[in-house]
Design a protein around this motif. Structure first.
Motif, short mmCIF file in Angstrom:
data_model
loop_
_atom_site.label_atom_id
_atom_site.label_comp_id
_atom_site.label_asym_id
_atom_site.label_seq_id
_atom_site.Cartn_x
_atom_site.Cartn_y
_atom_site.Cartn_z
N GLU A 177 -23.38 20.88 17.71
CA GLU A 177 -22.06 21.48 17.21
C GLU A 177 -20.91 20.42 17.21
OE1 GLU A 177 -18.77 24.33 19.64
OE2 GLU A 177 -20.69 24.02 20.39
N VAL A 178 -20.86 19.22 17.88
CA VAL A 178 -19.92 18.17 17.74
C VAL A 178 -20.11 17.43 16.75
CG1 VAL A 178 -18.91 16.33 19.05
CG2 VAL A 178 -19.24 18.42 20.45
N LEU A 179 -21.21 17.07 16.38
CA LEU A 179 -21.72 16.10 15.12
C LEU A 179 -21.82 16.76 13.80
CD1 LEU A 179 -23.43 13.46 17.15
CD2 LEU A 179 -21.16 13.28 16.59
N ALA A 180 -21.67 18.13 13.58
CA ALA A 180 -22.26 18.85 12.56
C ALA A 180 -21.43 18.21 11.11
CB ALA A 180 -21.66 20.38 12.65
N GLY A 181 -20.46 17.82 11.20
CA GLY A 181 -19.72 17.29 10.24
C GLY A 181 -20.54 16.04 9.48
N HIS A 182 -21.11 15.26 10.43
CA HIS A 182 -21.61 14.20 10.20
C HIS A 182 -22.95 14.41 9.71
CE1 HIS A 182 -18.68 10.91 11.41
NE2 HIS A 182 -18.18 11.87 12.32
N THR A 183 -23.94 15.11 10.43
CA THR A 183 -25.13 15.46 10.06
C THR A 183 -24.93 16.07 8.37
OG1 THR A 183 -25.81 15.92 12.35
CG2 THR A 183 -27.02 17.04 10.62
N ALA A 184 -24.06 16.99 8.24
CA ALA A 184 -23.90 17.54 6.84
C ALA A 184 -23.57 16.43 5.95
CB ALA A 184 -22.87 18.68 6.74
N ALA A 185 -23.00 15.37 6.29
CA ALA A 185 -22.58 14.32 5.45
C ALA A 185 -23.93 13.16 5.11
CB ALA A 185 -21.59 13.37 5.88
N ILE A 186 -24.72 13.42 6.17
CA ILE A 186 -26.26 12.39 6.20
C ILE A 186 -26.88 13.29 4.95
CG2 ILE A 186 -28.12 11.73 7.11
CD1 ILE A 186 -26.62 11.06 9.49
N THR A 187 -27.03 14.67 5.11
CA THR A 187 -28.09 15.37 4.51
C THR A 187 -27.50 15.38 2.91
OG1 THR A 187 -26.82 17.69 4.68
CG2 THR A 187 -28.50 16.85 6.25
N ALA A 188 -25.86 15.14 2.67
CA ALA A 188 -25.52 15.19 1.32
C ALA A 188 -25.95 13.90 0.73
CB ALA A 188 -24.08 15.64 1.33
N TRP A 189 -26.07 12.86 1.49
CA TRP A 189 -26.13 11.59 0.98
C TRP A 189 -27.42 11.30 0.41
CZ3 TRP A 189 -29.42 7.84 3.34
CH2 TRP A 189 -29.16 6.37 2.76
N LEU A 190 -28.45 11.91 0.92
CA LEU A 190 -29.88 11.70 0.70
C LEU A 190 -30.09 11.35 -0.76
CD1 LEU A 190 -31.79 13.84 3.38
CD2 LEU A 190 -31.29 11.52 3.54
N PRO A 191 -30.80 10.07 -1.04
CA PRO A 191 -31.11 10.12 -2.52
C PRO A 191 -32.40 10.79 -2.89
CG PRO A 191 -31.87 8.15 -1.29
CD PRO A 191 -31.25 9.20 -0.35
N LEU A 192 -32.23 12.28 -2.91
CA LEU A 192 -33.24 13.13 -3.39
C LEU A 192 -33.28 13.05 -4.95
CD1 LEU A 192 -32.50 15.60 -0.94
CD2 LEU A 192 -34.73 14.53 -0.86
N ARG A 193 -34.51 13.14 -5.59
CA ARG A 193 -34.60 13.52 -6.95
C ARG A 193 -34.59 14.91 -7.40
NH1 ARG A 193 -39.75 9.10 -7.58
NH2 ARG A 193 -38.71 7.21 -7.24
N ALA A 194 -35.13 15.98 -6.50
CA ALA A 194 -34.93 17.24 -6.68
C ALA A 194 -34.73 17.92 -5.09
CB ALA A 194 -36.04 17.86 -7.25
N HIS A 195 -34.16 19.05 -5.11
CA HIS A 195 -33.92 19.70 -3.89
C HIS A 195 -35.40 19.89 -3.14
CE1 HIS A 195 -29.61 21.50 -4.24
NE2 HIS A 195 -29.67 20.17 -4.20
#
Length: 285
Positions: free
Chosen positions: A30-48
């Motif tokens: 709960e407390v770190l939700a924003g940071h976790t979302a930022a990490i998932t958005a940063w991942l260098p994925l080629r496709a979902h």
């Protein structure tokens, strides 16, 4: 904070297992939700990704962040704790996500891992440093990933800090001394805490495509969740470091942990959550 296998040493168990850990993992999410979302958005994925494996999933902080980020994906959530997996399953059902989550109870220090399919993305948050043989685990992850798939390793720089440096008034600097004592214990029982995962990933045959460190500094003013998070973490550390602290420090710490007392951490209006999270993104090439 997620776990992959039980430990038997009393002090280490007080820090990382047993009663109350699931609640702390829920608060961590709960407390770190924003940071976790930022990490998932940063991942260098080629496709979902369509299939994701969450190693050492705990109660689902990463699982649900990834399901939110990738609405077409399903997640295989792996943990040694039946209690953690039950909580994760209950949350998935409550959130209408049951069909997108599959739980697997497994000790990842066992030589033979369960069949996890061929995921496009493997996520391991605060779990790799618990492994007795992380080099073997890294090689197994690489063999498990689909060709071109990504492995994300996320680690916290130790337990978060919450109090101002000059607190409490009667024992300034208490929290740093408490954490130093906990760090000494963990150095003996978690040799891979703080490891240089980049070179280890390269040695296991991955291509490291990114590394990022996020500073966590969350204002806890008026936040009940931050107060409970601080209480839970400091309680667990206190159980482990009883023999390591000066009596005056133990007394001051107990005042902070006394939820009925006037000095309770729950009654402070100056808490904030401070730590760092580092993520490594490694490709199976």
């Amino acid at each position: 904070m997620d776990t992959t296998h039980p430990h038997t040493h009393d002090h280490h168990h007080a820090l990382h297992g047993g009663d109350g850990q699931a609640e702390i993992l829920d608060l961590d999410a709960e407390v770190l939700a924003g940071h976790t979302a930022a990490i998932t958005a940063w991942l260098p994925l080629r496709a979902h990704p369509r299939h994701i494996v969450d190693l050492g999933c705990g109660t689902g902080a990463g699982t649900f962040a990834l399901l939110d980020r990738f609405p077409e994906a399903h997640v295989t959530a792996v943990d040694a704790s039946a209690e953690h997996l039950r909580r994760l399953h209950t949350k998935a059902c409550a959130g209408g996500l049951r069909e997108r989550v599959h739980t697997v109870q497994a000790d990842l220090d066992e030589a033979d891992w369960p069949d996890l399919g061929s995921p496009d993305l493997v996520w391991a948050s605060a779990s790799m440093h618990h492994m007795a043989n992380p080099e073997r685990a890294l090689r197994t992850v690489r063999e498990t990933l689909a060709p071109g798939g990504l492995f994300a390793v996320v680690e916290l720089a130790g337990h978060p800090r919450f109090l101002p440096e000059d607190a409490p008034e009667e024992r300034p600097g208490l929290e740093e001394r408490v954490h130093a004592a906990a760090d000494r214990l963990q150095a003996r029982h978690l040799p891979y805490r703080g490891a240089r995962w980049g070179p280890m990933l390269t040695a296991a045959g991955f291509t490291v495509e990114g590394e990022r460190t996020l500073a966590v500094d969350i204002d806890g003013t008026g936040s009940e969740a931050v107060g409970r998070y601080a209480l839970g973490i400091l309680r667990r550390i206190r159980a482990a470091v009883t023999q390591e602290l000066a009596p005056e420090d133990l007394t001051a710490l107990d005042r902070l942990l006394d939820t009925e007392g006037p000095h309770s951490v729950l009654r402070r209006d100056d808490l904030n959550v401070r730590t760092r999270r580092t993520v490594w993104a490694a490709r199976r090439t």
